[in-house]
Design an enzyme around this catalytic site. Structure first.
Site, short mmCIF file in Angstrom:
data_model
loop_
_atom_site.label_atom_id
_atom_site.label_comp_id
_atom_site.label_asym_id
_atom_site.label_seq_id
_atom_site.Cartn_x
_atom_site.Cartn_y
_atom_site.Cartn_z
CG ASP A 47 -0.40 0.07 2.53
OD1 ASP A 47 0.82 -0.15 2.64
OD2 ASP A 47 -1.13 0.33 3.48
CE1 TYR A 75 7.56 3.96 0.71
CE2 TYR A 75 7.32 5.41 -1.18
CZ TYR A 75 7.97 4.37 -0.54
OH TYR A 75 9.02 3.74 -1.15
CG PHE A 107 8.77 0.03 -3.92
CD1 PHE A 107 9.04 -0.27 -2.59
CD2 PHE A 107 8.21 -0.95 -4.72
CE1 PHE A 107 8.77 -1.54 -2.07
CE2 PHE A 107 7.94 -2.22 -4.22
CZ PHE A 107 8.23 -2.52 -2.88
CG HIS A 133 9.27 -5.88 1.28
ND1 HIS A 133 9.80 -4.67 1.68
CD2 HIS A 133 8.12 -5.58 0.62
CE1 HIS A 133 8.99 -3.69 1.29
NE2 HIS A 133 7.97 -4.21 0.65
#
Length: 222
Positions: A65, A67, A78, A187
């Site tokens: 989801d 920031y 990202f 991740h």
């Protein structure tokens, strides 16, 4: 329902826009944005699609989801706008980019130059309440982005799916591995990057696959 999204995606996703869950989702999102700060700005909720038409998709990078801090989310997973401090996961993505390709990473955290070359920077959930990570989970976004992944899987050829972390990997389970390339790794978060994200070399692997299938590689630094 009229949705302001790039035309090729609008046509491909038209069945979703008439489903009850999508009406409920949009109602929830409109209410949430009216009651307090949410991110990204409303005009950028569908930015990943606007920057990367369906016919141009050759890489999919899947986030979770947006920031949730002020000024960070810009509609591309990202990514942050020029001048915004790079979040820790993006710092690690750039470290791996430098190690993988032997190049200096881009000067800013803005990844729109990736999107404009056919990299769909897709969050699984497209909105979030300020300072509350995951606050718009289970409202319908997951079903919508599942449909997006299915459309890419069905309508595109030789796409590289980059799946970082268990959440993205589960969501990408439907991808046909004989038709597309799936690159999975932990991740890039500081909590997990040292467990196999570093050294996974996704950028060089993606470009090698694209070139082998007659597609222009991504200039990850441009």
């Amino acid at each position: 329902m009229e949705v302001n999204i790039e035309k090729s995606w609008k046509d491909a996703l038209a069945p979703e826009f008439s489903k009850e869950y999508f009406f409920d989702l949009i109602g929830y999102v409109k209410l949430a944005y009216s009651m307090g700060p949410c991110y990204p700005p409303g005009k950028w909720i569908f930015r990943a699609f606007d920057e990367c038409p369906l016919s141009e998709v050759k890489v999919v990078i899947l986030g979770q989801d947006p920031y949730h801090g002020p000024g960070q989310a810009n509609g591309l997973c990202f990514s942050v706008n020029e001048g915004v401090t790079r979040p820790p996961s993006l710092v690690n993505i750039y470290k791996e980019l430098q190690a993988d390709l032997g190049v200096h990473p881009p000067p800013t955290g803005d990844l729109s130059h990736w999107a404009q070359q056919g990299v769909l920077l897709l969050n699984s959930i497209l909105s979030v309440q300020a300072h509350q990570a995951g606050s718009h989970q289970k409202k319908g976004w997951e079903e919508f982005t599942d449909a997006v992944i299915q459309v890419v899987n069905d309508q595109c050829e030789h796409v590289v799916f980059i799946l970082w972390g268990s959440y993205a990997q589960k969501k990408g389970f439907v991808v046909d591995r004989e038709k597309h390339l799936v690159l999975s790794a932990p991740h890039p978060s500081p909590l997990s990057a040292h467990r196999g994200f570093f050294g996974s070399r996704p950028f060089s692997q993606a470009n090698a696959y694209l070139k082998a299938n007659g597609k222009r590689p991504v200039d990850w630094v441009k």
